[in-house]
Design a protein around this motif. Sequence first.
Motif, PDB file in Angstrom:
ATOM      1  N   HIS B  37       0.957  -1.260   0.035  1.00 14.94           N
ATOM      2  CA  HIS B  37      -0.115  -0.063  -0.215  1.00 14.94           C
ATOM      3  C   HIS B  37       0.762   1.365  -0.036  1.00 14.94           C
ATOM      4  CE1 HIS B  37      -3.565  -2.489   1.824  1.00 14.94           C
ATOM      5  NE2 HIS B  37      -3.697  -2.493   0.492  1.00 14.94           N
ATOM      6  N   SER B  40       2.611   1.895  -3.455  1.00 19.38           N
ATOM      7  CA  SER B  40       1.479   2.162  -4.279  1.00 19.38           C
ATOM      8  C   SER B  40       0.969   3.771  -4.206  1.00 19.38           C
ATOM      9  CB  SER B  40       0.273   1.251  -4.517  1.00 19.38           C
ATOM     10  OG  SER B  40      -0.333   1.007  -3.340  1.00 19.38           O
ATOM     11  N   LEU B  41       0.938   3.860  -2.844  1.00 17.12           N
ATOM     12  CA  LEU B  41       0.508   5.442  -2.519  1.00 17.12           C
ATOM     13  C   LEU B  41       1.520   6.315  -3.261  1.00 17.12           C
ATOM     14  CD1 LEU B  41      -1.339   7.505  -0.655  1.00 17.12           C
ATOM     15  CD2 LEU B  41       0.156   7.033   0.904  1.00 17.12           C
ATOM     16  N   ALA B  44       1.414   6.676  -6.863  1.00 22.57           N
ATOM     17  CA  ALA B  44       0.308   7.230  -7.242  1.00 22.57           C
ATOM     18  C   ALA B  44       0.470   9.041  -6.968  1.00 22.57           C
ATOM     19  CB  ALA B  44      -0.962   6.735  -6.628  1.00 22.57           C
ATOM     20  N   LYS B  45       1.036   9.378  -6.001  1.00 26.39           N
ATOM     21  CA  LYS B  45       1.339  10.748  -5.732  1.00 26.39           C
ATOM     22  C   LYS B  45       2.234  11.238  -6.756  1.00 26.39           C
ATOM     23  CE  LYS B  45      -1.288  11.248  -1.907  1.00 26.39           C
ATOM     24  NZ  LYS B  45      -2.475  11.394  -2.226  1.00 26.39           N
ATOM     25  N   GLY B  49      -1.518   9.535 -10.624  1.00 27.78           N
ATOM     26  CA  GLY B  49      -2.561   8.474 -10.806  1.00 27.78           C
ATOM     27  C   GLY B  49      -3.447   7.996  -9.814  1.00 27.78           C
ATOM     28  N   ILE B  50      -4.174   7.019  -9.982  1.00 29.75           N
ATOM     29  CA  ILE B  50      -5.211   6.299  -9.171  1.00 29.75           C
ATOM     30  C   ILE B  50      -4.681   4.889  -8.948  1.00 29.75           C
ATOM     31  CG2 ILE B  50      -7.694   5.933  -8.604  1.00 29.75           C
ATOM     32  CD1 ILE B  50      -8.347   8.107 -10.090  1.00 29.75           C
ATOM     33  N   VAL B  51      -4.930   4.608  -7.713  1.00 30.17           N
ATOM     34  CA  VAL B  51      -4.519   3.176  -7.324  1.00 30.17           C
ATOM     35  C   VAL B  51      -5.772   2.255  -7.416  1.00 30.17           C
ATOM     36  CG1 VAL B  51      -3.535   1.636  -5.446  1.00 30.17           C
ATOM     37  CG2 VAL B  51      -2.800   3.822  -5.529  1.00 30.17           C
ATOM     38  N   HIS B  52      -5.559   1.259  -8.089  1.00 37.30           N
ATOM     39  CA  HIS B  52      -6.739   0.323  -8.204  1.00 37.30           C
ATOM     40  C   HIS B  52      -6.205  -0.924  -7.494  1.00 37.30           C
ATOM     41  CE1 HIS B  52      -9.201   3.097 -10.348  1.00 37.30           C
ATOM     42  NE2 HIS B  52      -8.400   3.166 -11.527  1.00 37.30           N
ATOM     43  N   ASP B  53      -7.206  -1.769  -7.041  1.00 35.47           N
ATOM     44  CA  ASP B  53      -6.980  -2.959  -6.460  1.00 35.47           C
ATOM     45  C   ASP B  53      -7.611  -4.327  -7.242  1.00 35.47           C
ATOM     46  OD1 ASP B  53      -6.593  -5.234  -4.591  1.00 35.47           O
ATOM     47  OD2 ASP B  53      -7.258  -3.992  -2.885  1.00 35.47           O
ATOM     48  N   LEU B  54      -6.695  -5.000  -7.614  1.00 35.32           N
ATOM     49  CA  LEU B  54      -7.275  -6.261  -8.462  1.00 35.32           C
ATOM     50  C   LEU B  54      -7.571  -7.380  -7.674  1.00 35.32           C
ATOM     51  CD1 LEU B  54      -4.805  -6.326 -11.500  1.00 35.32           C
ATOM     52  CD2 LEU B  54      -7.014  -5.044 -11.190  1.00 35.32           C
ATOM     53  N   GLU B  55      -7.342  -6.824  -5.955  1.00 35.79           N
ATOM     54  CA  GLU B  55      -7.898  -8.097  -4.996  1.00 35.79           C
ATOM     55  C   GLU B  55      -7.113  -9.479  -5.150  1.00 35.79           C
ATOM     56  OE1 GLU B  55     -12.216  -8.078  -4.603  1.00 35.79           O
ATOM     57  OE2 GLU B  55     -12.188  -5.639  -4.917  1.00 35.79           O
ATOM     58  N   LEU B  59      -1.936  -4.276  -7.004  1.00 33.65           N
ATOM     59  CA  LEU B  59      -2.323  -3.087  -7.226  1.00 33.65           C
ATOM     60  C   LEU B  59      -1.805  -2.427  -8.266  1.00 33.65           C
ATOM     61  CD1 LEU B  59      -2.125  -1.481  -3.652  1.00 33.65           C
ATOM     62  CD2 LEU B  59      -3.905  -2.584  -4.543  1.00 33.65           C
TER      63      LEU B  59
END
Lengths: 296, 64
Positions: B37, B40-41, B44-45, B49-55, B59
Motif C-alpha cells: 500500500h 502504491s500510494l 500514485a502521488k 494516478g489512481i490506485v486500483h486494487d485487483l484484489e 495493485l
Amino acid sequence: MEEYLIVLLAATGAGFINRVILLRSDYRQYPSYPHGHLTHLALGFIAASLGAVAVVAIAEPDYVAVTFLVLAAQQFREIRNMERETLSKLEETKIISRGTDYIEGIARVFEARNYLVIFTALITGTVVQISSWPYALIAAPILIIASNKLMSGKVIGDIAEIKEAKISFEGAMLKVEDVFIMNVGLPQNREKIIEEGMGVIIKPKDDNARLTLDSPGQRMAIIHDVAAILGSKVDINEPELTPSARKHVDKGYLVFYLVANEPDINYMIEIIKRVPVIESSKGAALSSYFGRKAAD
Amino acid sequence: MEIKINDYILAIITLDLKKVSGGGCPVFLAADEEELHKTSLYLAKVTGGIVHDLENGILIVCKH
C-alpha cells in the motif's frame, strides 16, 4: 425631438432595467467579476438603445435607419462567441470542469438575454409612441416579468427525483446503491470515502429525462454545480476523490457521489434539484412517434 | 500543446511476481501488505494516478 426623447428614454430605460435584473451573479459563479458585469451592462445598454431607436426610426419613417439597426443587431451574435471562448479558456485551469455543453448553454443564455432586452425596449417604445408615456410603466414591468419567466428553463428537480443513497464497498469497488462507481485501491481512501462521502440517486421521471441524464454534458453540469457550492476534496494530482455520476445501465437512473468540504446531504439534494437542464443535452425521445411507442 | 499519458497502467505493485508478466510498465515487488500500500500510494502521488486494487495481491496505478 421632444416627443421622441420620451420614447427613447422610456424604451432604453426599460431595456436596461431588464438587463440589470437578468444579470444575476449566482452560484454558477459567473459573471462574478465587476468587469464582467460592466461588459454585460454596457452591451445591454447598447441593445436597449437599439430597440428604442428602432421605434423612432420606424415612426419617422426612416427605413434606411431600420436596415442599419438590423445589421447592428447582428453584433450580438458575437456575445455567444465571446462567452464561449472565455469560459473554455478558464476550463483549462479548473479541477472540476463545467463541460462544453454547460458552457454552450451559458453562452446561449447571454446572447438570448440581449435579444430580450432589444425586444423589451422595442415594445415599450412602441407603446409610448402609440399612446403616452405613463403606459410604459405598465408595459415595461410586464415585459420584464415575462422575460424572466421565459428564460428560466427546466431544472433537474422538474425531470427527476433525487434521494439520498448509501455508499458502500464491495472489496475495492465503490458502490452507490447498486451501481459500481470505481475501484479504489488504497484502504485509507476507502475509509475516507465511507466516512465523508455523500451519495445520491437521481431517478428520471420519464424517457426524456432518462436521455437527458444520460448525456455526459448534463452529468458534468451536475458535478460542477455541486462541487462549486459544497466544495470537493479533489486536488491537483490527487484524483482519487473525484466526484462522479454513473448510470445504472439496466434501470436508467443515475447515482452521484462526492466527497465534499461541506458534507450536508440535504443541501446537496437541493442543489442538484436546481441544476439547469442543459439545452443541448435535453432528451426529446417522447416527441418522436417511435419514441412514444417504444416507451410503453 | 501538452502531451500526457492517459488511461494507461503506469505501474504494477504486487506481492507475487508469478501473477504478473511482461507488460509495458514497471513492476514493483512488495514484501507485505503494508509495503504494497505504501509503494502504491507513493507511486500514485508521484505520477498523479489512481490506485486500483485487483484484489489478488496486485495493485495497479492508472491515469485517467
